[in-house]
Scaffold this motif. Structure first.
Motif, PDB file in Angstrom:
ATOM      1  N   ASP A 207      33.534  33.805  39.917  1.00 51.02           N
ATOM      2  CA  ASP A 207      34.936  34.604  39.808  1.00 51.02           C
ATOM      3  C   ASP A 207      35.732  33.815  39.231  1.00 51.02           C
ATOM      4  O   ASP A 207      36.425  32.629  39.414  1.00 51.02           O
ATOM      5  CB  ASP A 207      35.306  34.504  41.474  1.00 51.02           C
ATOM      6  CG  ASP A 207      36.562  35.374  41.775  1.00 51.02           C
ATOM      7  OD1 ASP A 207      37.215  35.480  40.627  1.00 51.02           O
ATOM      8  OD2 ASP A 207      36.649  35.742  42.762  1.00 51.02           O
ATOM      9  N   TYR A 210      41.551  33.180  38.114  1.00 52.13           N
ATOM     10  CA  TYR A 210      42.633  32.531  37.422  1.00 52.13           C
ATOM     11  C   TYR A 210      42.310  31.781  36.124  1.00 52.13           C
ATOM     12  O   TYR A 210      43.163  31.028  35.818  1.00 52.13           O
ATOM     13  CB  TYR A 210      43.090  31.414  38.682  1.00 52.13           C
ATOM     14  CG  TYR A 210      43.301  32.252  39.992  1.00 52.13           C
ATOM     15  CD1 TYR A 210      44.639  32.628  40.124  1.00 52.13           C
ATOM     16  CD2 TYR A 210      42.312  32.345  40.910  1.00 52.13           C
ATOM     17  CE1 TYR A 210      44.788  33.410  41.330  1.00 52.13           C
ATOM     18  CE2 TYR A 210      42.689  33.092  42.112  1.00 52.13           C
ATOM     19  CZ  TYR A 210      43.858  33.659  42.181  1.00 52.13           C
ATOM     20  OH  TYR A 210      44.298  34.339  43.323  1.00 52.13           O
ATOM     21  N   SER A 239      44.649  41.095  37.030  1.00 52.96           N
ATOM     22  CA  SER A 239      45.480  41.337  38.336  1.00 52.96           C
ATOM     23  C   SER A 239      46.656  40.090  38.250  1.00 52.96           C
ATOM     24  O   SER A 239      47.503  40.182  38.654  1.00 52.96           O
ATOM     25  CB  SER A 239      44.844  41.247  39.520  1.00 52.96           C
ATOM     26  OG  SER A 239      44.135  42.525  40.020  1.00 52.96           O
TER      27      SER A 239
END
Ligand SMILES: Cc1ncc(COP(=O)(O)O)c(C=O)c1O
Length: 410
Positions: A207, A210, A239
């Protein structure tokens, strides 16, 4: 609910709802929110987005208002492919990239693809609680592996794999400015992890939510960069660096898995929102996204520093934290005798929220840690909110501890 209706047994896995609460609270007027992981709304380039929308409607109105292919709008996939190559050295083919409805959908589809009831998922502890919910609802058992400043603990990983063997069906990791701790894996740990895990036929979900929000260092190479076996499924999102409202994210896989994901995507929602994809592609083609990311990184570095300075000024001794070099979060370890379950309602009474650290451990084992989001509040609110938290923490610290403890800032 009508008494004759029964929920599926999956709903038993969703007892917490802490993330839902953070989302519900986020719009409350006057609230100083350090809880939800939102970027700062004032960074959204609304005028440029409006111009993009007008161009899309003028030039592609009919296509943009139609269904899209399940893998996503080709032009947007090409742009994402190029960015992944330029920024991270990743070499995904166009057909190895699917646009998803937020990276949360990538988590959900991964659980759908790999997990049966009682399977085991390994993950770093603490970890993103939205991932825990997305994986747990498929009735998997979540088994945590401790992590340190440099990433996942390799000895523990080896021990756990030896213990559970082929019951482990998925590993979830987030190596860059992780939610909730803000920590990143060191390069060595990334290499060690890939060397080690390539001996096991277990998919690894990386993931990278960031990874682009790096404040003062070049972005690290993702695990997917070192992966030779096609074992890594890489998910990323606009996002956190652009705006979450478009719900545009991507899932990449170098193996035949991508075909399976495509079937699942088609089953889940046919396709992601077409007009949002056209808009995103137009924005990327007409604006300098890297410049935008630099600007928001400068703002978030500033807000991080304001928060850290205020914590240093106001918090009592015995509070520990690591300075994050990117991302959106500061992770604090409070004195042992502080129970954040009791602290949170007191803070909410004073119009301040944070996320209890316990929410990021599926067994809620640690009670004295908190996650503070630093991106979302203006300076004055950061200072005021931290001062209120400091007062509440001071009131909760027993006098002997306050006298003996020293501030320990890592
Ligand atoms: C680590 C991580 N992954 C995934 C997500 C989901 O993001 P989105 O669905 O908006 O892409 C979040 C959101 O907070 C996150 O923190």
């Amino acid at each position: 609910m009508c008494p004759a209706m029964k929920y599926s047994s999956r709903m038993n896995a969703l007892e917490e709802g802490a993330l839902l609460k953070a989302f519900q609270d986020s719009g409350r007027p006057g609230l100083i929110s350090f809880s939800a992981g939102f970027p700062s709304t004032e960074t959204y380039p609304v005028e440029e987005i409006e111009r993009s929308l007008q161009r899309v409607m003028r030039n592609h109105g009919h296509e943009a208002m139609s269904y899209c292919s399940s893998s996503g709008y080709d032009e947007l996939r090409r742009l994402i492919q190029n960015r992944l190559h330029q920024k991270f050295g990743l070499n995904y083919g166009l057909n190895e990239i699917i646009i998803t409805n937020g990276s949360q959908q990538g988590l959900d589809m991964s659980a759908m693809l790999f997990l049966n009831p009682d399977d085991i998922v390994l993950f770093e502890a603490p970890t993103y609680l939205g991932a825990v919910s997305a994986l747990k609802i498929y009735q998997a058992n979540m088994v945590s592996i401790p992590s340190d400043e440099n990433g996942i603990n390799m000895q523990e990983l080896a021990r756990t794999l030896a213990k559970y063997g082929n019951r482990v069906k998925l590993i979830y990791v987030s190596p860059d400015y992780q939610n909730p701790t803000g920590r990143s894996w060191a390069l060595d740990r990334r290499r060690q992890f890939i060397d080690f895990i390539s001996d096991y036929p277990i998919p690894v979900l990386e993931d990278a939510a960031y990874s682009e929000l790096s404040f003062d260092e070049a972005p690290q190479k993702p695990l997917a960069y070192f992966d030779q076996s096609g074992q890594i499924i890489y998910i990323g999102t606009f996002s956190k660096v652009f705006c979450p409202g478009l719900r545009i994210a991507w899932l990449c896989s170098k193996s035949e898995l991508i075909e399976k994901y495509l079937l699942l995507k088609n089953t889940a929602d046919l396709s992601s929102c077409t007009v949002a994809q056209y808009l995103m592609a137009d924005y990327l083609n007409h604006n300098d996204m890297e410049d935008h990311i630099k600007r928001i990184s400068t703002l978030y570095t500033h807000r991080r520093d304001v928060m850290v300075a205020q914590i240093n000024r106001c918090f009592p001794g015995g509070v520990r934290f690591t300075l994050p070099k990117g991302g959106l979060y500061l992770w604090l370890e409070l004195p042992e005798n502080i129970d954040t379950d009791r602290l949170l309602p007191l803070a909410i009474e004073r119009n301040v929220t944070f996320m209890e650290g316990a929410a990021f451990y599926p067994d809620r084992s640690k009670r004295n840690e908190i996650r503070l989001n630093f991106s979302n509040m203006k300076d004055a609110d950061i200072k005021k909110g931290i001062e209120i938290l400091a007062q509440l923490i001071r009131q909760s610290v027993s006098p002997p501890e306050r006298a003996t403890s020293s501030v320990n800032r890592r």
